[in-house]
Design a protein around this motif. Structure first.
Motif, PDB file in Angstrom:
ATOM      1  N   TYR A  86       0.838  -1.206   0.000  1.00  0.00           N
ATOM      2  CA  TYR A  86       0.000   0.000   0.000  1.00  0.00           C
ATOM      3  C   TYR A  86       0.872   1.255   0.000  1.00  0.00           C
ATOM      4  O   TYR A  86       0.603   2.219  -0.733  1.00  0.00           O
ATOM      5  N   LEU A  87       1.922   1.243   0.818  1.00  0.00           N
ATOM      6  CA  LEU A  87       2.796   2.421   0.922  1.00  0.00           C
ATOM      7  C   LEU A  87       3.535   2.677  -0.382  1.00  0.00           C
ATOM      8  O   LEU A  87       3.735   3.833  -0.778  1.00  0.00           O
ATOM      9  N   ASN A  88       3.924   1.619  -1.068  1.00  0.00           N
ATOM     10  CA  ASN A  88       4.593   1.758  -2.358  1.00  0.00           C
ATOM     11  C   ASN A  88       3.662   2.405  -3.380  1.00  0.00           C
ATOM     12  O   ASN A  88       4.063   3.303  -4.134  1.00  0.00           O
ATOM     13  N   ALA A  89       2.406   1.962  -3.387  1.00  0.00           N
ATOM     14  CA  ALA A  89       1.413   2.546  -4.311  1.00  0.00           C
ATOM     15  C   ALA A  89       1.135   4.000  -3.948  1.00  0.00           C
ATOM     16  O   ALA A  89       1.050   4.868  -4.829  1.00  0.00           O
ATOM     17  N   ALA A  90       0.999   4.269  -2.661  1.00  0.00           N
ATOM     18  CA  ALA A  90       0.696   5.632  -2.195  1.00  0.00           C
ATOM     19  C   ALA A  90       1.792   6.609  -2.613  1.00  0.00           C
ATOM     20  O   ALA A  90       1.512   7.725  -3.070  1.00  0.00           O
ATOM     21  N   LYS A  91       3.047   6.174  -2.469  1.00  0.00           N
ATOM     22  CA  LYS A  91       4.179   7.035  -2.854  1.00  0.00           C
ATOM     23  C   LYS A  91       4.101   7.394  -4.327  1.00  0.00           C
ATOM     24  O   LYS A  91       4.336   8.544  -4.714  1.00  0.00           O
ATOM     25  N   LYS A  92       3.748   6.432  -5.175  1.00  0.00           N
ATOM     26  CA  LYS A  92       3.678   6.692  -6.620  1.00  0.00           C
ATOM     27  C   LYS A  92       2.507   7.616  -6.964  1.00  0.00           C
ATOM     28  O   LYS A  92       2.623   8.484  -7.838  1.00  0.00           O
ATOM     29  N   PHE A  93       1.368   7.438  -6.286  1.00  0.00           N
ATOM     30  CA  PHE A  93       0.246   8.365  -6.516  1.00  0.00           C
ATOM     31  C   PHE A  93       0.641   9.787  -6.108  1.00  0.00           C
ATOM     32  O   PHE A  93       0.280  10.753  -6.781  1.00  0.00           O
TER      33      PHE A  93
END
Length: 426
Positions: free
Chosen positions: A136-143
Motif C-alpha cells: 500500500y505504501l509503495n502505491a501511495a508514494k507513486k500516486f
C-alpha cells in the motif's frame, strides 16, 4: 574610490555570468554524453549564481536542470525532483512569456505522468491482493509522485492520502489530507460517459470531444455528462479517522467539529463523532450524538438499538425497551434487539432477588417473591425465543433461554434448544 568600486562590481558581475555559462556548458556537454552525475554537479554549482542571470540563461538553467534530473527516464531518477524542475521551467517560461523549452519538457512530463500513474495503479492492484502495508505504501508514494509531476491533478493527492491510510502511515496520510483541505479541494468533476454499442458497457472518456466522436462514428451511444460529488466531507471524515487510529481523539474531534461546521447536515460525520466519544469512554456524549443522528435519520434501526444499549447502561430500563422496540419496528428480524428487550425485562428481577435473599427463612414471602420473579421470566421469554428464531448461533441467547425454560419447567422446549446448543459446541 567610488569609481573603483563600480569597476570592481562590474568585474564581479561579469565573472559571475562567466561562471554560470561555464557550468551550464559543462552540464549540457555531460547530458549529451549521458553523464548525468557530472551534469547534476555542474547544475548544483550554477544554482547559487542563477538569481541575477538574464531570462535566456535562467530558462536554459531550468531546462538543463530538469533534463539532468530526468536522466532519459531512468528508474534511478528522483521523480519528485524531476517534477519540481520541469514545473519550475514551465512556470518560468509562462511568467516571461517565452516558451522555448516548454513544449519539449511538456511532452517528457506527460510521458512520465502516464508511466508513474500506470505504475501506481498496478502497485495498488497488487496491494489489494496482498493486503500488505508495504505494498500500500509503495502505491501511495507513486500516486503522490503523480501529483508532484502534475499539481493540477489533485485527485492523485487524494488517492495517495487514502492509500497511505490503508498502509497505516497515518502521519503521511494526515499531512496530505490537511493539504487537500488547505487547497480547498472538492473533487467535483464532470465525467463523460457513453455506452459501447458492441459490449453494452459504459465507457468513460477524458473529454466531451472524444465521447462525441465515438458516438458520431457509431461506436457508442447514449452520451451523457455525470457530475462526481464533492469529496470534501469524506476528507474531513478520513482525516479524523487517521487521528483516531493514532489515539489522538482530541484532534479527531477537532477535525469533526470543523467538518460539521461546513456540513451541518452530515449524518456520516455525526456518527463518526459519536463513535469517537464512545472510544473515549464518554458514553453520555455518545448517546447525545446518537439521539442527534436519530433526528437526522429516523429510519435507521441501529441508532435506536445503540441508544437502547446506552439507556440500559444508565439503568433507564423502560426507555431502553422503548428504543429496542423501535429498532424492531424498523427491522423485524433484529435478533440482538429482541435479545436485549429480554435482558432489559430480566433486569427488573434484581430487586426481587435481593429481597428473596433476605427472606430465606420466611417461606411464605419467599414463595410470593419467586412467583413475581417467574412472571417476569414469562414476560421476557417470548423475546428470547424470537431472538433464537432469527439467530440460532448465539450461544449467550441459548444459555439464557435454557435457563428460563429450566426455571419455568418447560422441559420439551429446554431439550429442543439444548440439542441445537450441544451441536454447536461440538
Amino acid at each position: 574610490m567610488r569609481k573603483q568600486l563600480i569597476i570592481l562590481s562590474a568585474f564581479f558581475i561579469s565573472m559571475t555570468v562567466f561562471a554560470q555559462k561555464n557550468e551550464l556548458k559543462t552540464a549540457e556537454k555531460a547530458i549529451k554524453s549521458n553523464d548525468f552525475a557530472t551534469a547534476i554537479q555542474a547544475i548544483n554549482q550554477a544554482e547559487g549564481l542563477i538569481a541575477n542571470a538574464d531570462e535566456k540563461t535562467k530558462a536554459n538553467f531550468y531546462y538543463l536542470k530538469g533534463i539532468a534530473l530526468y536522466q532519459n527516464a531512468s528508474p534511478l531518477a528522483d521523480i519528485d525532483k524531476v517534477g519540481a524542475a520541469f514545473n519550475q521551467l514551465i512556470s518560468y517560461e509562462k511568467e516571461i512569456g517565452k516558451a522555448k523549452y516548454t513544449n519539449e519538457i511538456g511532452e517528457l512530463l506527460n510521458k512520465l505522468i502516464v508511466t508513474v500513474a500506470e505504475n501506481a495503479s498496478n502497485d495498488y492492484s497488487k496491494a489489494i491482493e496482498t493486503k500488505e502495508d508495504k505494498d500500500y505504501l509503495n502505491a501511495a508514494k507513486k500516486f503522490q509522485q503523480v501529483y508532484t509531476l502534475s499539481p493540477r491533478d489533485t485527485s492523485y493527492l487524494d488517492n495517495a492520502a487514502l492509500i497511505y491510510y490503508f498502509g497505516k502511515d497515518y502521519d503521511k496520510s494526515i499531512k496530505l489530507y490537511e493539504k487537500l483541505l488547505d487547497l480547498n479541494y472538492t473533487g467535483i468533476t464532470t465525467v463523460y460517459v457513453a455506452t459501447d454499442k458492441e459490449t453494452k458497457e459504459d465507457v468513460v472518456f477524458s473529454d466531451a470531444k472524444s465521447m462525441n466522436l465515438q458516438v458520431k462514428i457509431g461506436l457508442a451511444e447514449n452520451p451523457r455528462e455525470e457530475k462526481k460529488e464533492s469529496r470534501r466531507e469524506i476528507i474531513f471524515k478520513n482525516l479524523a479517522q487517521n487521528y483516531a487510529d493514532k489515539g489522538n481523539n482530541e484532534k479527531a474531534l477537532e477535525v469533526i467539529t470543523k467538518g460539521r461546521a461546513e456540513f451541518p447536515s452530515s449524518y456520516s460525520l455525526l456518527i463518526d463523532e459519536a463513535n469517537i466519544y464512545y472510544k473515549s469512554g464518554d458514553n453520555a456524549k455518545f448517546k447525545e450524538r446518537l439521539e442527534d443522528a436519530i433526528r437526522l435519520n429516523p429510519t435507521e434501526p441501529t441508532l435506536y438499538y445503540n441508544v437502547g444499549v446506552m439507556n440500559m447502561d444508565q439503568q433507564n430500563i423502560d426507555e431502553a425497551i422503548k428504543n429496542f422496540k423501535k429498532a424492531i419496528e424498523l427491522k423485524p428480524d433484529y435478533a440482538d434487539a429482541y435479545n436485549n428487550i429480554g435482558a432489559a425485562i430480566i433486569e427488573k428481577t434484581k430487586p426481587i432477588i435481593e429481597e428473596m435473599n433476605k427472606s430465606l427463612s420466611d417461606f411464605k414471602k419467599y414463595d410470593k417473591l419467586q412467583a413475581q420473579q417467574f412472571e417476569i421470566y414469562k414476560e421476557a421469554l417470548p423475546y428470547y425465543e424470537k431472538a433464537f428464531s432469527f439467530n440460532k448461533t448465539n450461544i449467550s441467547t441459548m444459555q439464557t433461554l435454557m435457563g428460563l425454560y429450566e426455571n419455568l419447567e418447560m422441559t420439551d422446549k429446554l431439550n429442543e434448544v439444548r440439542a441445537v446448543y450441544d451441536e454447536l459446541k461440538q
